[in-house]
Design a protein around this motif. Structure first.
Motif, short mmCIF file in Angstrom:
data_model
loop_
_atom_site.label_atom_id
_atom_site.label_comp_id
_atom_site.label_asym_id
_atom_site.label_seq_id
_atom_site.Cartn_x
_atom_site.Cartn_y
_atom_site.Cartn_z
N LYS A 316 0.83 -1.20 0.00
CA LYS A 316 0.00 0.00 0.00
C LYS A 316 0.87 1.26 0.00
CE LYS A 316 -3.80 2.23 2.53
NZ LYS A 316 -4.66 2.16 3.75
N THR A 331 3.35 -7.18 4.88
CA THR A 331 2.72 -5.87 4.72
C THR A 331 3.79 -4.85 4.39
OG1 THR A 331 0.99 -6.42 6.32
CG2 THR A 331 1.32 -4.08 5.82
N GLN A 333 4.03 -0.73 3.66
CA GLN A 333 3.31 0.54 3.66
C GLN A 333 4.29 1.70 3.48
OE1 GLN A 333 0.91 1.08 7.17
NE2 GLN A 333 -0.54 -0.53 6.61
#
Length: 408
Positions: A316, A331, A333
């Motif tokens: 993201k 993950t 970010q």
């Protein structure tokens, strides 16, 4: 030949820090499949300028391999050429010094005009319009300009003009100014004036912004004009600018149209298969390049060719460069991950709400971006905070790397 283009492509891009440790700034990947220099080269060929010299210096290998014979830009034809001009006796000490050291090359080409360009800006520009104005006004030197916010004038060469756009004053990176008309680093010289100035202004570190242009304006009566350019133009010389300019291209409405068939951006493309999205893949507002395999989730991100995103992983607000392997349940970010990194399972890059600036480089990393150097192996189960710099030689002393850390 009427116009010879010289592209200054030897800059280190020191504010890009670990991203420019192994490549020059013009060779930096951008918008997934492109390099920064692709925009200037594509502008040249679509402006019918096919005789180009590229002045390289800092870590030129990546750039040399990318340009090759110039085929992607149609520069391998019988009546066109691209020449890589590297220092042969002494390093280039300034922008004008680089041109001076290649004066013999310029004279052998016998152009009427010399168009000097920067190889590290993102923009689309038809140089024919600037050349047309140069001829019509009878100028000896024309400088492409664009207004910038007054609070940013210290980053640019700033000029003052009269009502005919004749430049009456020029200051390189002033602290304050009553004018906000900035030089874009694009200069169109009459050949005889360029030679005269290069040979007569004596400085070891000869530079266009600091020496040549101020000398012409203040010490001669030559006609110097501003060419006003009002379309998209961006310098991506910092982590923040590089990240935000990339991510802006994922929005529904963008200022830089990469899909305009009337003004294409050409590049050397890798021979990779189409993007593959797995049965549980989810992709939102992102640029995903050829050869990517997505089995997880990609949101508001830019992925270069050959990136793999494993099952259960989420990427993201990030820029991921070529051939990065993101394992399962990772993950990522607000991070920039350079080429050929491997991110182990269950890792978390850019975690937490602690926005402590990077302790070694607080001026470069303070907005929450974490950067991982080319070829780094991030072990499984590692949590890396924000504003971190991770070198590929790094040891990971614990499972949690605090925000603001630098691991070497």
């Amino acid at each position: 030949m009427e116009v010879l283009a010289l592209i200054l492509a030897g800059g280190k891009g020191s504010r890009l820090d670990i991203l420019s440790m192994r490549r020059s700034k013009p060779a930096m990947p951008f918008a997934g499949k492109f390099r920064i220099i692709d925009f200037t080269l594509s502008n040249c060929t679509q402006s019918n300028i096919y005789d180009i010299g590229i002045l390289t210096q800092y870590l030129p290998l990546s750039l040399n391999e990318h340009i090759g014979s110039g085929k992607p830009w149609d520069l391998d034809r019988r009546d066109s050429s691209v020449t890589l001009l590297q220092p042969h006796n002494y390093w280039y000490l300034g922008t004008a010094d680089a041109v001076l050291k290649n004066l013999e090359f310029i004279e052998r080409r016998k152009p009427r005009y010399v168009l000097i360009l920067s190889g590290d800006h993102i923009y689309k520009m038809d140089y024919r319009k600037m050349i047309k104005q140069h001829k019509e006004t009878g100028a000896r030197l024309t400088i492409a300009t664009q207004p910038v916010p007054f609070e940013e004038v210290s980053r640019f060469g700033i000029m003052s003009v009269d009502d005919q756009d004749v430049i009456v004053d020029f200051k390189e990176k002033p602290k304050t100014s009553s004018s906000n008309l900035a030089s874009m680093g694009i200069y169109l010289f009459d050949l005889d004036l360029l030679k005269e100035e290069l040979l007569n202004v004596k400085r070891d570190d000869l530079d266009f912004g600091h020496h040549i242009i101020p000398h012409i304006i203040r010490e001669t009566d030559h006609d110097v004009r501003a060419y006003r350019f009002t379309d998209y133009w961006q310098d991506v010389g910092t982590y923040d600018a590089y990240m935000e300019t990339n991510l802006a291209l994922t929005k529904d409405h963008v200022d830089l149209d990469l899909y305009d068939p009337t003004w294409k951006v050409f590049t050397k493309s890798e021979d990779l298969p189409p993007v593959k999205a797995g049965s549980n893949a989810s992709i939102h507002n992102s640029l995903v390049s050829n050869g990517c395999v997505i089995e997880g989730t990609v949101i508001n991100s830019v992925l270069s060719p050959g990136v793999r995103v494993g099952k259960g992983s989420v990427v993201k607000d990030s820029v991921v460069l070529n051939s990065v392997l993101i394992s399962d349940n990772v993950t990522v970010q607000r991070s920039i991950i350079d080429k050929r990194c491997v991110i182990g399972r269950h890792a978390f890059i850019g975690f937490g709400d602690d926005f402590t600036a990077n302790k070694e480089k607080p001026d470069l990393l303070s907005s929450g971006i974490t950067v991982i150097e080319k070829g780094t192996m991030v072990p499984a189960d590692i949590y890396i905070g924000r504003n971190c710099r991770i070198f590929r030689s790094a040891d990971f002393p614990s499972k949690i790397i605090k925000s603001g850390s630098t691991l070497k």
